[in-house]
Motif scaffolding. Structure first.
Motif, short mmCIF file in Angstrom:
data_model
loop_
_atom_site.label_atom_id
_atom_site.label_comp_id
_atom_site.label_asym_id
_atom_site.label_seq_id
_atom_site.Cartn_x
_atom_site.Cartn_y
_atom_site.Cartn_z
N GLU A 1 -0.62 -1.54 12.19
CA GLU A 1 -0.63 -0.08 12.26
C GLU A 1 -1.28 0.40 13.56
O GLU A 1 -0.87 1.40 14.14
N ASP B 1 6.71 -0.91 13.70
CA ASP B 1 7.20 -0.86 12.32
C ASP B 1 6.91 -2.18 11.60
O ASP B 1 6.87 -3.25 12.23
N TYR C 1 2.86 -0.97 -2.47
CA TYR C 1 3.12 -0.87 -1.03
C TYR C 1 4.34 -0.02 -0.71
O TYR C 1 4.36 0.63 0.34
N ILE D 1 3.13 3.53 -0.72
CA ILE D 1 2.41 3.86 0.51
C ILE D 1 3.38 4.21 1.63
O ILE D 1 3.08 5.03 2.50
N GLY D 2 4.57 3.59 1.58
CA GLY D 2 5.57 3.88 2.61
C GLY D 2 6.10 2.67 3.34
O GLY D 2 6.81 2.82 4.35
N TYR D 3 5.78 1.48 2.85
CA TYR D 3 6.25 0.26 3.50
C TYR D 3 7.57 -0.21 2.90
O TYR D 3 7.81 -0.05 1.70
N SER E 1 -7.26 5.62 10.19
CA SER E 1 -5.89 5.97 10.57
C SER E 1 -4.94 4.78 10.44
O SER E 1 -3.72 4.94 10.48
N CYS E 2 -5.48 3.57 10.29
CA CYS E 2 -4.66 2.37 10.13
C CYS E 2 -4.32 2.10 8.66
O CYS E 2 -3.63 1.13 8.36
N LYS F 1 -2.18 3.88 6.07
CA LYS F 1 -1.18 4.94 6.13
C LYS F 1 -1.45 6.09 5.16
O LYS F 1 -1.30 7.26 5.51
N GLU F 2 -1.86 5.73 3.94
CA GLU F 2 -2.06 6.78 2.94
C GLU F 2 -3.34 7.57 3.18
O GLU F 2 -3.48 8.71 2.68
N ALA G 1 -4.37 8.43 6.32
CA ALA G 1 -4.19 9.23 7.53
C ALA G 1 -3.79 10.67 7.20
O ALA G 1 -4.32 11.62 7.77
#
Length: 308
Positions: free
Chosen positions: A107, A112, A146, A149-151, A250-251, A253-254, A256
């Motif tokens: 991240e 990606d 995960y 979270i968006g992965y 910030s690393c 994702k959830e 940030a």
């Protein structure tokens, strides 16, 4: 001066694929790097776009490294679009703390990520708490964690040839890198994906519960549908030398998005009042395991600063 891309680095030599050549049929140019790079504390990396000049013995010298679009320190590689983070569901045991540490590092680069859980054929059915084996239900829970979270998450089995086609489609046209622990099946998966490839694989050490290092260098391999993928040596641990304490949140994702609503700018999500991340953990909308790993990494980074 001719240009090309470094496709392999080994023992101080850089193997350059000439511009426009096909890695499956072309002969690479074996190069050394100019001494000026060492003086500037710059090392050529696999994936680098470079210029080179030929020497009298048919080898070459890397003379210039073009600007990089991305760079990873571990594994050392440049200009990749996608990191495929490979973890086995068992053998070795799935270590979510190490998985989250890899995610933090990736991240931080902005590249990606695709999560790939291998060895699905070794999953246990039903309740396996006594044997501590991974079950189908537990993997489903981790998969959901995960993806929420968006992965992007894929599950594969090289033995059963499951999920391999999905991985190939995801990598089509990209420059990607396989990264993860030793013994998780990265080489086995690549052998399934690329016909004629026979990367060395090894069984898991029963005494240590982890894999042996079968890949000893970073190398770009050509994909049949276009693009490159890099196999890399496995790692059992990572440090946070390139990260600052303030960067860690910030690393995740959830974290940030939530951090924008925190009362204090630069909130570390520890004891600060009106911290939206801690509120989300209490409400169950942020996984407790992720927050626990965040605290562990934060303490590790603070300890490092005290030592240095």
């Amino acid at each position: 001066m001719p240009q090309g891309v470094i496709v392999k680095a080994l023992s101080g030599y850089y193997y350059v694929l000439p511009e426009g050549a096909d890695l499956r049929t072309a002969v690479t140019i074996t190069c050394r790097a100019r001494g000026i790079f060492k003086k500037k504390n710059v090392s050529p990396l696999v994936g680098d776009q470079v210029t080179y000049e030929l020497t009298e013995n048919g080898e070459g010298t890397v003379t210039e490294i073009f600007s990089r679009s991305s760079e990873l320190i571990r594994p050392p590689i440049a200009n990749v679009n996608l990191v495929v983070l490979v973890f086995a569901v068992t053998e070795p045991v799935l270590n979510l703390q190490l998985l989250d540490k890899f995610l933090v590092h990736i991240e931080h680069t902005g590249i990606d990520v695709l999560l790939c859980f291998t060895k699905r054929d070794l999953l246990a059915e039903g309740d396996a708490t006594e044997t501590k084996e991974m079950t189908v239900a537990e993997l489903d829970r981790i998969h959901k964690l995960y993806t929420d979270i968006g992965y992007d998450v894929l599950t594969t089995s090289s033995k059963l040839h499951e999920g391999v086609d999905a991985i190939q489609q995801r990598l089509k046209g990209t420059v990607s890198v396989f990264a993860g622990q030793s013994g998780v099946g990265k080489s086995s998966l690549l052998n399934e994906m690329i016909s004629g490839l026979e990367l060395e694989t090894n069984a898991i050490s029963q005494r240590l519960g982890r894999g042996k290092h079968t890949t000893r260098h970073v190398e770009l391999l050509p994909l049949e549908d276009g693009g490159f993928v890099a196999d890399t040596p496995g790692f059992s641990q990572l440090d946070f030398m390139e990260l600052e304490v303030e960067d860690l949140g910030s690393c995740f994702k959830e974290f940030a998005v939530l951090a924008e609503g925190c009362k204090f700018r630069g909130c570390l999500h520890l004891h600060e009042p009106s911290c939206k991340v801690r509120e989300a953990v209490s409400e169950g909308t942020v996984a407790a395991s992720r927050y626990e790993h965040y605290l562990l990494f934060l303490n590790e980074m603070k300890d490092r600063k005290r030592r240095y």
